[in-house]
Design a protein around this motif. Structure first.
Motif, PDB file in Angstrom:
ATOM      1  N   LEU A  24       0.837  -1.201   0.000  1.00  0.00           N
ATOM      2  CA  LEU A  24       0.000   0.000   0.000  1.00  0.00           C
ATOM      3  C   LEU A  24       0.872   1.250   0.000  1.00  0.00           C
ATOM      4  N   LYS A  26       2.149   4.871   0.684  1.00  0.00           N
ATOM      5  CA  LYS A  26       1.843   5.799   1.768  1.00  0.00           C
ATOM      6  C   LYS A  26       1.744   7.239   1.269  1.00  0.00           C
ATOM      7  N   LEU A  32      -7.679   2.530  -5.157  1.00  0.00           N
ATOM      8  CA  LEU A  32      -7.859   1.236  -4.518  1.00  0.00           C
ATOM      9  C   LEU A  32      -8.956   0.475  -5.249  1.00  0.00           C
ATOM     10  N   THR A  49      -6.477   1.089   5.518  1.00  0.00           N
ATOM     11  CA  THR A  49      -5.890   2.093   4.624  1.00  0.00           C
ATOM     12  C   THR A  49      -6.219   3.529   5.019  1.00  0.00           C
ATOM     13  N   THR A  54      -2.411   5.590   6.833  1.00  0.00           N
ATOM     14  CA  THR A  54      -1.720   6.289   5.742  1.00  0.00           C
ATOM     15  C   THR A  54      -1.729   7.810   5.895  1.00  0.00           C
ATOM     16  N   CYS A  58     -10.171   7.491   2.852  1.00  0.00           N
ATOM     17  CA  CYS A  58     -10.597   6.806   1.630  1.00  0.00           C
ATOM     18  C   CYS A  58     -11.777   7.579   1.048  1.00  0.00           C
ATOM     19  N   GLN A 105      -6.610   9.090  -1.715  1.00  0.00           N
ATOM     20  CA  GLN A 105      -6.909   7.692  -2.038  1.00  0.00           C
ATOM     21  C   GLN A 105      -8.353   7.628  -2.521  1.00  0.00           C
ATOM     22  N   PHE A 165      -3.659  -6.851   0.252  1.00  0.00           N
ATOM     23  CA  PHE A 165      -3.232  -5.947  -0.808  1.00  0.00           C
ATOM     24  C   PHE A 165      -2.213  -6.652  -1.701  1.00  0.00           C
TER      25      PHE A 165
END
Length: 208
Positions: A24, A26, A32, A49, A54, A58, A105, A165
């Motif tokens: 994943l 950063k 995603l 996530t 991070t 999201c 993201q 992931f």
């Protein structure tokens, strides 16, 4: 975040596994691409996530029909924004690209629906086209394949959940042939991620 991550998930799932977290990114724009097996996916994904992991939220792209009523109110607060799957508007796509350009993201469920069966993964073209369009606009994105699994198809309380992931993909080229090639790569890696997640919850996925 307090309600979903600290109360709802620990209460409902007795075990929650995160696999392949090193894949994943950063930082930088990220798309995603998770499998979609239950409505819990929208809470499981931020667990692995989200801001605590991070440093960013999201932002879910969901169908317009899901953004109605109480559910829509809740989804807006989860960072969701609507799209017409049949005819995504330039405004929606521009908004998604602006989010990516800002290093956000963005989450797109590329299957386009919840699928609780073990049938092969079949992807709509929206996510891959968004990745291509983003690159054309000078914003190359990392597309991260994600597999989400539960110990039962319709997870009851005290069940187990896992998220895995796979290595990110980058959009290469333009046009239908390049999109079809990337879509197949993405589907294959999502399948591999889901296999690992299903193994973790003791419900192995049969081979296709």
């Amino acid at each position: 975040m307090l309600f979903t991550q600290d109360l709802a998930l620990p209460w409902y799932f007795r075990e929650r596994y995160v696999l392949g977290a090193h894949h994943l990114p950063k930082e930088g724009p990220v798309l995603l691409a998770p499998t979609h097996r239950a409505r819990w996916d929208a809470l499981i994904l931020p667990m692995a996530t989200g801001r605590r992991i991070t440093g960013r939220d999201c932002r879910f792209m969901v169908t317009r029909s899901e953004m109605k009523g109480l559910q829509g109110w809740f989804l807006y607060r989860l960072g969701c924004f609507p799209v017409d799957q049949g005819r995504p508007t330039l405004t929606t796509l521009r908004f998604a690209i602006d989010l990516l350009a800002a290093g956000e993201q963005v989450v797109v469920f590329p299957e386009g629906r919840i699928n609780r069966t073990d049938e092969p993964i079949r992807l709509r073209q929206g996510l891959v086209r968004l990745a291509q369009l983003s690159k054309t606009n000078g914003v190359p994105v990392s597309v991260v394949p994600v597999g989400i699994a539960y110990s039962e198809a319709s997870p009851p309380a005290s069940s187990r959940a896992a998220i895995c992931f796979e290595a990110p993909l980058l959009a290469e080229g333009t046009g239908r042939e390049a999109a079809a090639h990337m879509s197949q790569q993405l589907a294959d890696r999502m399948h591999t991620a889901e296999q690992a997640a299903r193994q973790a919850v003791g419900r192995p996925l049969r081979s296709h």
